[in-house]
Enzyme design. Structure first.
Site, PDB file in Angstrom:
ATOM      1  N   ASN A   1       4.318   1.213   2.546  1.00  0.00           N
ATOM      2  CA  ASN A   1       3.120   1.540   2.653  1.00  0.00           C
ATOM      3  C   ASN A   1       2.178   0.496   2.554  1.00  0.00           C
ATOM      4  OD1 ASN A   1       4.377   4.468   2.785  1.00  0.00           O
ATOM      5  ND2 ASN A   1       4.310   4.437   0.555  1.00  0.00           N
TER       6      ASN A   1
ATOM      7  N   SER B   1      -1.261   1.831  -3.833  1.00  0.00           N
ATOM      8  CA  SER B   1      -2.179   1.822  -5.035  1.00  0.00           C
ATOM      9  C   SER B   1      -2.220   0.086  -5.425  1.00  0.00           C
ATOM     10  CB  SER B   1      -1.618   2.381  -6.236  1.00  0.00           C
ATOM     11  OG  SER B   1      -0.125   2.147  -6.648  1.00  0.00           O
TER      12      SER B   1
ATOM     13  N   CYS C   1      -3.171  -8.086 -11.452  1.00  0.00           N
ATOM     14  CA  CYS C   1      -2.034  -7.231 -10.737  1.00  0.00           C
ATOM     15  C   CYS C   1      -0.751  -7.288 -11.438  1.00  0.00           C
ATOM     16  CB  CYS C   1      -2.107  -8.217  -9.436  1.00  0.00           C
ATOM     17  SG  CYS C   1      -0.659  -7.694  -8.187  1.00  0.00           S
TER      18      CYS C   1
ATOM     19  N   HIS D   1      -1.153  -6.100  -3.375  1.00  0.00           N
ATOM     20  CA  HIS D   1      -0.021  -7.229  -3.420  1.00  0.00           C
ATOM     21  C   HIS D   1       1.022  -6.905  -2.150  1.00  0.00           C
ATOM     22  CE1 HIS D   1       1.535 -10.818  -5.353  1.00  0.00           C
ATOM     23  NE2 HIS D   1       2.649 -10.272  -4.700  1.00  0.00           N
TER      24      HIS D   1
ATOM     25  N   CYS E   1       2.017  -9.686  -9.443  1.00  0.00           N
ATOM     26  CA  CYS E   1       1.670 -11.146  -9.285  1.00  0.00           C
ATOM     27  C   CYS E   1       2.938 -11.643 -10.164  1.00  0.00           C
ATOM     28  CB  CYS E   1       0.422 -11.570  -9.468  1.00  0.00           C
ATOM     29  SG  CYS E   1      -0.563 -11.515  -8.247  1.00  0.00           S
TER      30      CYS E   1
ATOM     31  N   GLN F   1       0.756  16.907  17.617  1.00  0.00           N
ATOM     32  CA  GLN F   1      -0.258  16.815  18.593  1.00  0.00           C
ATOM     33  C   GLN F   1      -0.821  15.282  18.450  1.00  0.00           C
ATOM     34  OE1 GLN F   1      -3.807  16.579  18.282  1.00  0.00           O
ATOM     35  NE2 GLN F   1      -4.071  16.464  20.634  1.00  0.00           N
TER      36      GLN F   1
ATOM     37  N   GLN G   1       9.167  -0.799  -0.738  1.00  0.00           N
ATOM     38  CA  GLN G   1      10.005   0.050  -1.633  1.00  0.00           C
ATOM     39  C   GLN G   1      11.264   0.083  -1.119  1.00  0.00           C
ATOM     40  OE1 GLN G   1       8.297   3.077  -4.004  1.00  0.00           O
ATOM     41  NE2 GLN G   1       6.099   2.523  -2.888  1.00  0.00           N
TER      42      GLN G   1
ATOM     43  N   HIS H   1      -0.857 -12.999  -3.651  1.00  0.00           N
ATOM     44  CA  HIS H   1      -1.621 -11.718  -3.719  1.00  0.00           C
ATOM     45  C   HIS H   1      -2.449 -11.608  -2.623  1.00  0.00           C
ATOM     46  CE1 HIS H   1      -3.372  -8.298  -5.820  1.00  0.00           C
ATOM     47  NE2 HIS H   1      -4.485  -8.864  -5.576  1.00  0.00           N
TER      48      HIS H   1
END
Length: 375
Positions: free
Chosen positions: A153, A161, A52, A164, A55, A326, A168, A115
């Protein structure tokens, strides 16, 4: 209270914060559904992943090595969308082909060295540390950037992507479209009524109660009247606050507590790590930070895409892209479903149930608790 037939018939609702209309079509929830509804396999992640990029102690794609951090950790995004040294020349004068240069900074905000955690699974103390990091980033980047966008996100379905736990912050020398619309609408309301729009709205929602998901002495979480996403939530403080750094220590802890209750409910809804995009909107900073902006009220938006199950999402396509937003499920129905959920995470309930089930009844005595007991 809304008109009774609005729960059954199509209608439009006005988004006071953005100045736009939303089409609501609640009758569509009665249509047959032949799509997928299965629950995905439980995701198992280690507490530390040597592959990762986020990490502690690992090397990132840029070649930089993360420190062995033990709490939160922020660093400059290795693939930033905004650059601090971008050329400031090149603005166009053609009214049909307009362009303007921008400068800014982008950072990655690691919420925890673990993680395998998400904000929903972190203790209040850990979430409070994330709140402090958010506020510190706004203070730091807000000194020279007009807009500081803190966001997260969560989940691959939202384009994340790396699993972990992280968010941002993008800070730029311009006011983005969404922020500009909210600035205009809040300013109009304040000039017309003499009070902040979102404080008036919070009082109305507390009185009505039907769209409230959870609340405490300092914060309110509601599915807004004008919600677009199925289980969208608007989170806001109950006193005038312009930006995250203005929160008192008590309000920061209360924010961590209500975030935990909200995010646990999200996960409990379909018993899955609930995906979403969320972000904070506060008064513009940089050259505007010392200018009185009493119309601005700090708030966070949560935009989760799931609609019917852990695998069935709401798509913004067709009419939504070409005409106006909608939704099918009414905000009142969505709030009722979230409000009714327990605020104990489903993984914890399953773990506790499993430990009790696994304990042979013959091994217990009347005087000794089982190994799975919290006693």
């Amino acid at each position: 209270m809304i008109e009774a037939n609005w729960a059954d018939w199509p209608h439009r609702r006005f988004d006071l914060l953005q100045g736009r209309w939303i089409l609501v079509s609640p009758h569509r929830t009665r249509r047959p559904w032949l799509g997928q509804t299965e629950k995905p396999a439980p995701e198992q992640r280690p507490a530390y992943d040597p592959n990762c990029y986020l990490c502690p102690g690992n090397r990132r794609a840029s070649g930089q090595v993360n420190p062995a951090y033990t709490g939160t950790y922020a660093f400059t995004n290795d693939f930033a969308a905004l650059l601090p040294d971008a050329p400031q020349t090149g603005a166009t004068t053609d009214p049909l082909l307009r362009a303007a240069p921008v400068r800014g900074e982008c950072r990655v905000l690691c919420f925890s060295p673990r993680h395998d955690l998400t904000l929903a699974e972190m203790p209040v103390k850990g979430i409070a540390a994330v709140v402090e990091m958010w506020a510190d980033q706004v203070t730091d980047l807000g000194t020279c950037h007009r807009w500081v966008q803190v966001f997260e996100n969560k989940g691959a379905i939202m384009g994340c992507s790396n699993p972990h736990p992280h968010g941002q912050v993008w800070a730029g020398d311009f006011l983005p479209r969404e922020a500009a619309a909210e600035d205009e609408q809040q300013d109009w309301w304040y000039r017309t009524h003499g009070r902040p729009l979102l404080l008036d709205y919070a009082r109305r929602e507390l009185d009505a109660g039907e769209r409230v998901v959870t609340a405490n002495a300092h914060w309110l979480a509601v599915v807004p009247w004008w919600a677009v996403w199925p289980f969208e939530v608007l989170l806001m403080p109950l006193r005038p606050v312009g930006r995250l750094p203005e929160l008192t220590p008590v309000e920061r802890v209360a924010l961590a507590e209500i975030l935990q209750k909200l995010l646990v409910r999200y996960d409990n809804l379909f018993e899955v790590s609930f995906p979403y995009s969320m972000g904070w909107h506060g008064a513009p900073t940089g050259p505007d930070r010392d200018r009185p902006q009493p119309h601005w009220q700090l708030h966070a938006h949560f935009y989760p895409p799931l609609l019917r199950s852990a695998t069935v999402r709401k798509f913004m396509v067709g009419y939504e892209m070409l005409a106006e937003p909608q939704r099918d499920l009414t905000p009142e129905q969505a709030a009722a479903r979230l409000r009714a959920l327990p605020d104990v995470h489903y993984k914890r309930r399953q773990s506790e149930a499993g430990s009790v089930t696994a304990e042979p009844s013959g091994n217990r005595s009347n005087n000794q608790p089982s190994k799975g007991s919290n006693s």
